[in-house]
Design an enzyme around this catalytic site. Structure first.
Site, PDB file in Angstrom:
ATOM      1  N   GLY A 210      -2.508  -2.907  -1.368  1.00 38.29           N
ATOM      2  CA  GLY A 210      -1.709  -4.072  -0.977  1.00 38.29           C
ATOM      3  C   GLY A 210      -2.531  -5.335  -1.069  1.00 38.29           C
ATOM      4  O   GLY A 210      -3.575  -5.352  -1.729  1.00 38.29           O
ATOM      5  N   ASN A 211      -2.063  -6.397  -0.449  1.00 39.58           N
ATOM      6  CA  ASN A 211      -2.855  -7.634  -0.410  1.00 39.58           C
ATOM      7  C   ASN A 211      -2.544  -8.392   0.872  1.00 39.58           C
ATOM      8  O   ASN A 211      -1.752  -7.938   1.698  1.00 39.58           O
ATOM      9  CB  ASN A 211      -2.613  -8.481  -1.667  1.00 39.58           C
TER      10      ASN A 211
END
Ligand code: PMT
Length: 402
Positions: A210-211
């Site tokens: 993810g980020n």
């Protein structure tokens, strides 16, 4: 300042939730409305006219005549002055009188003569609320076009718990602004697609790539456009933030492929799109069915490229549609952003750089440059994400006018 220029009359009746009407007045003032307050005699026992007069910056009206100088407080002109009449709290007694046309105080005579939309936020004990008489009275008002803000469930002044607690003032204020946004606004009749937040690319049932995107930037754009009257289709990755404007319809997704599928399905019926999501460029080639166990030292995960949603929409774009993207850069900002603008067939790109303090992921502020397809660049100082969203909304309005 969504309610700038709007005249809102707040009617306060005698219930313990009357204290919350002070917060409502403050919220309406914050949104730019001019507010006047009318109170019943009983309401004065729960909250002072001085509090309401101070917050509304207008004298509070209670009696048909001013007891000091005999001046007539005209319910007719009050009703005509108002763009909306909001009665908070609305007690069972006042609701019953409204339903039957009783006119024994200024708040009620104003209701009977008002030509503007009327909104009530009922508040009472749970048994009074559930009583068939109250339910029937509320239904009568609903059928006559009164907007009902349903009470919440929760702890009540009686010590009991149940449905009857007045909706929070912030959500009543939101209902007021949503009403005007759905009726007027510079982008009324427009439908705009927004992507926001991160994407999660599954590795196994417990892990993902993810980020740091919180969704704040994208949700601010969605709200800003919604408050200008647009219908907003917001395709959102997993985030904690919520849309504030009622014109925003949220489709929740997790992965880039899901975001692409939702965005491509919605885009043909939209006037344009703003792609603020931080989409993972790669995803694991295969997702393990069970949790990957630690074995040896290294774990190699093979990644495959994800679809480029912006480029896909860029290919689908019709001449009547606009497409805007974001560029999140760490180096060679301007040239990278310009390259993305061309490659993805965007009309403009919003550049934000992680080199700038207070810009980018998670924070409530951003510092952007808007780069036009013509090459024109507008630089903006550090602002709140909502202010940045307003600048983007201004740009969209200009594009849609052309
Ligand atoms: O969510 P916040 O915490 O408020 O943070 C806001 C933000 C930093 C995420 C936002 O302001 C921002 O910059 N969003 C774009 C982030 C990004 O992925 O930028 P990019 O330069 O990698 O992508 C360029 C454009 O292509 C973007 O419009 C992006 O949405 C789009 N894209 C990228 C990859 C991909 N596979 N599909 C895409 O559509």
């Amino acid at each position: 300042m969504i309610l700038k220029g709007k005249h809102i009359l707040v009617g306060v009746t005698g219930g313990i939730a009357a204290y919350k009407s002070a917060v409502l007045v403050r919220e309406l003032k914050k949104q730019g409305a001019e507010v006047k307050v009318v109170m019943t005699e009983m309401a004065k026992k729960f909250i002072t006219p001085l509090t309401m007069a101070t917050l509304s910056q207008n004298p509070v009206l209670v009696d048909f005549f001013d007891p000091e100088n005999g001046a007539w407080n005209s319910h007719v002109s009050l009703g005509l002055w108002s763009d909306m009449y909001v009665i908070v709290p609305a007690t069972a007694n006042t609701i019953a009188k409204m339903a039957t046309g009783v006119a024994d105080n200024l708040l009620l005579t104003t209701y009977l003569s008002a030509r503007c939309p009327v909104m009530i936020a009922p508040a009472m004990d749970l048994d009074m609320m559930a009583h068939p008489a109250t339910q029937q009275n509320i239904e009568t008002l609903r059928q006559r076009g009164v907007i009902i803000i349903d009470p919440d469930e929760g702890f009540l002044a009686s010590g009991l718990s149940g449905k009857g607690r007045m909706a929070e003032p912030e959500s009543i204020a939101r209902a007021v602004s949503d009403y005007f946004c759905s009726k007027e606004g510079s982008l009324l009749g427009r439908r705009i697609l927004i992507t926001a937040g991160p994407t999660y690319e599954k590795i196994d049932p417990v892990r993902f790539i993810g980020n740091y995107s919180s969704g704040k930037m994208g949700y601010a754009i969605a709200d800003a456009l919604g408050w200008r009257g647009a219908t907003v289709e917001l395709v959102s990755g997993p985030v904690q933030v919520k849309a504030k404007c009622g014109n925003v319809k949220v489709t929740k997704v997790e992965s880039a492929v899901q975001m692409r599928d939702a965005a491509t399905a919605l885009f043909p019926d939209c006037d344009g799109a703003v792609l603020s999501a931080a989409v993972a460029d790669f995803a694991p080639k295969s997702v393990a069915d069970v949790k990957i166990k630690r074995k040896g030292d290294d774990l190699k995960i093979e990644l495959a490229p994800n679809p480029d949603i912006a480029a896909t929409l860029g290919k689908m774009k019709k001449p009547s549609q606009f497409l805007a993207g974001f560029a999140l850069e760490t180096n060679d900002e301007m040239s990278n952003a310009k390259a993305k603008l061309q490659a993805k067939n965007l009309d403009f790109i919003v550049l934000n750089s992680l080199q700038d303090k207070g810009a980018g992921f998670m924070v409530d502020t951003n510092k952007v440059s808007i780069i036009d397809v013509s090459g024109a660049v507008s630089d903006f100082p550090l602002k709140s994400k909502l202010e940045v969203a307003e600048d983007i909304a201004d740009k969209i309005e200009l594009l849609l006018k052309d």
